[in-house]
Motif scaffolding. Structure first.
Motif: not given
Length: 64
Positions: A21-24, A29-41, A51-57
């Protein structure tokens, strides 16, 4: 390194592979009718790369 005329370093073989495990920090974030996310080390404070965003998704959507 090969492009600079230096020989590559030889590396030993992989001894074992285990999940870890590695902490992120993940911000949703709500963007209109869609949800998005930001990941920070959580260690360095830098934004996660593609690559990390894809793995989290994949991890978030795996339970659907």
């Amino acid at each position: 390194m090969a492009a600079r005329g230096k020989r590559r370093r030889e590396r030993g073989g992989l001894l074992r592979s285990e999940p870890c495990g590695y902490p992120y920090w993940v911000e949703y974030l709500e963007r209109g009718r869609n949800l998005d996310f930001q990941a920070v080390d959580a260690v360095s404070g830098k934004r996660a790369g593609a690559a990390v965003r894809a793995a989290i998704a994949r991890g978030i959507t795996a339970g659907r």
